[in-house]
Design an enzyme around this catalytic site. Structure first.
Site, mmCIF file in Angstrom:
data_model
loop_
_atom_site.group_PDB
_atom_site.id
_atom_site.type_symbol
_atom_site.label_atom_id
_atom_site.label_comp_id
_atom_site.label_asym_id
_atom_site.label_seq_id
_atom_site.Cartn_x
_atom_site.Cartn_y
_atom_site.Cartn_z
ATOM 1 N N LYS A 3 55.659 43.726 40.534
ATOM 2 C CA LYS A 3 55.136 44.715 41.470
ATOM 3 C C LYS A 3 56.196 45.300 42.402
ATOM 4 O O LYS A 3 56.903 46.222 42.042
ATOM 5 C CB LYS A 3 53.952 44.123 42.229
ATOM 6 C CG LYS A 3 52.806 43.692 41.302
ATOM 7 C CD LYS A 3 51.594 43.220 42.050
ATOM 8 C CE LYS A 3 50.511 42.678 41.130
ATOM 9 N NZ LYS A 3 49.887 43.659 40.250
ATOM 10 N N TYR A 22 45.695 33.492 37.957
ATOM 11 C CA TYR A 22 46.103 34.413 36.884
ATOM 12 C C TYR A 22 47.611 34.534 36.891
ATOM 13 O O TYR A 22 48.215 34.873 37.913
ATOM 14 C CB TYR A 22 45.465 35.783 37.109
ATOM 15 C CG TYR A 22 45.839 36.807 36.057
ATOM 16 C CD1 TYR A 22 45.310 36.726 34.772
ATOM 17 C CD2 TYR A 22 46.708 37.851 36.355
ATOM 18 C CE1 TYR A 22 45.647 37.663 33.804
ATOM 19 C CE2 TYR A 22 47.048 38.793 35.402
ATOM 20 C CZ TYR A 22 46.521 38.695 34.126
ATOM 21 O OH TYR A 22 46.853 39.620 33.175
ATOM 22 N N ASP A 35 54.462 31.583 41.638
ATOM 23 C CA ASP A 35 54.196 32.911 41.093
ATOM 24 C C ASP A 35 53.978 33.841 42.283
ATOM 25 O O ASP A 35 52.905 33.863 42.876
ATOM 26 C CB ASP A 35 52.968 32.870 40.187
ATOM 27 C CG ASP A 35 52.618 34.237 39.602
ATOM 28 O OD1 ASP A 35 53.220 35.245 40.030
ATOM 29 O OD2 ASP A 35 51.741 34.292 38.725
#
Length: 421
Positions: free
Chosen positions: A259, A138, A231
């Site tokens: 995050k 994802y 990522d």
């Protein structure tokens, strides 16, 4: 109003009653009143040891005093300017000093924006169109990566509203499969702009790269002029000072962050080699922009968080992770269960699967229904994890040993319920 009543009200005006689908679970999600340290509290008066931690960013736990103090001070000076701030430079330097691949940094508002922008820059740099991702990975909810496997390596839209033409340049291969990627690059290499990957696949649970796999990726991308993008929205500043690339000792061309880089506030970043990053507007012809990019509130939260993350911090945090994982392994052995505890650093998960999980297809063989029984029992025991077999669980520095012992005991009891022992 209690959680059930709030959920009924919410469903009338918010699709599905939630602002992100991962928050929904049956019969209804609890609604949060506050978070403090290692705990989260719902409107019904229940407290939970929190191992969701907003899906990873709260490495210091909820409402860290230093972060709160610094944010309070920043709020008195304004929330957005539409102009640069010195703190953007300071946070950029923090990122560059920590992340091995980072020579220049551009801030965004989310991990989704970061991956979307990094792919665009990689295409601009290589003047190629196709991208490669790994099955089940994802990389945010944007059209190029919200895909599912089609015929061969080709991808199809994984959501209504995404044109098939949008995904025609996205290719997938299984994670940890050198042969499949080699075959794909032999066929399409001259058309491939980048390979984007979660170094640890935290969006299918917690799957590590096999020994030598990252080195293989680095070599094959360099040989074929393909930009390698890590990522690290989840693993950035989570596994080590320099993220997963420091942890595994392999440096990509570009890195995406989210995050933790914003201290739990809306924030993202992409960074990489100077020769690539200088293509970004206004320096170069690759356009990328955002009114709230580098927002002073998020930047301050990121600064206040990263300044607390030193070598000693990770040594202590990772010891907590190993303590809990060791306890979980002992519990699984004690109960003679054929399931697979996994994790590293301050990340952990249990696959309700008797076999080793090395990719998405193997993860899908897990017993998700039994996992949800386990999840619901954990809530009753006062422990909150993400409500999905295919998410990762986290530990923060705010978790004390008694929290971890409570979690271990709750896991034991919840596994007994799930397996009717």
């Amino acid at each position: 109003m209690n959680s059930q009543e709030l959920f009924e009200e919410s469903k009338k005006i918010i699709p599905g009653g939630v602002s992100s689908p991962v928050r929904a679970f049956k019969p209804y999600p609890f609604f949060v009143a506050k978070g403090e340290g290692s705990h989260i509290y719902d409107v019904d008066g229940n407290s939970y040891v929190d191992h969701c931690l907003a899906y990873g960013p709260l490495i210091l736990g909820h409402a860290d005093k230093t972060v709160v103090s610094d944010l309070t001070n920043q709020l008195t000076m304004g929330t957005a300017y539409g102009a640069p701030t010195e703190n953007e430079i300071k946070l950029s330097r923090e990122v560059i000093n920590r992340i091995p691949s980072a020579e220049m940094v551009r801030f965004t508002n989310s991990g989704t924006e970061s991956t979307m922008s990094a792919i665009r820059v990689a295409r601009g740099f290589t003047k190629r169109d196709k991208i490669v991702k790994f099955g089940g990975a994802y990389h945010g909810a944007h059209d190029y990566c919200l895909v599912k496997g089609g015929s061969g390596a080709a991808c199809l839209p994984d959501s209504l509203g995404i044109p098939v033409d949008t995904t025609k340049n996205t290719l997938t291969v299984p994670f940890n499969d050198e042969e499949a990627l080699t075959e794909l690059i032999e066929k399409e290499g001259e058309n491939i702009a980048c390979i984007i990957m979660e170094v640890v696949m935290g969006n299918i649970g917690c799957v590590e790269p096999k020994d030598g796999y990252l080195e293989f990726l680095r070599k094959i991308t360099e040989e074929n002029g393909i930009v390698l993008i890590f990522d690290e929205v989840i693993t950035g500043f989570r596994l080590a000072t320099g993220g997963a690339q420091e942890y595994y000792g392999v440096t990509p061309d570009m890195t995406t962050l989210g995050k933790i880089v914003g201290g739990g506030l809306p924030m993202g970043a992409f960074c990489g080699k100077k020769e690539i990053m200088e293509l970004v507007a206004p320096n170069g012809p690759v356009y990328q922009a955002g009114t709230f990019s580098g927002n002073p509130i998020s930047v301050q939260a990121g600064l206040s968080t990263l300044k607390q993350l030193n070598k000693d911090f990770y040594t202590s945090l990772n010891k907590k992770g190993e303590f809990l994982r060791s306890n979980i392994r002992d519990i699984v052995d004690e109960l003679s269960l054929e399931i697979s505890p996994v994790g590293l650093g301050s990340m952990f998960q249990i696959y309700f699967n008797p076999n080793e999980v090395t990719n998405y297809a193997e993860a899908q063989e897990s017993d998700s229904e039994r996992f949800l029984v386990y999840f619901r029992q954990l809530l009753k025991e006062g422990v909150f994890i993400p409500p999905s077999q295919f998410e990762c669980n986290f530990i923060s520095s705010a978790h004390e040993m008694e929290d971890l012992e409570k979690t271990a005991n709750a896991i034991r009891e919840s596994l007994k319920v799930a397996f009717e022992i």
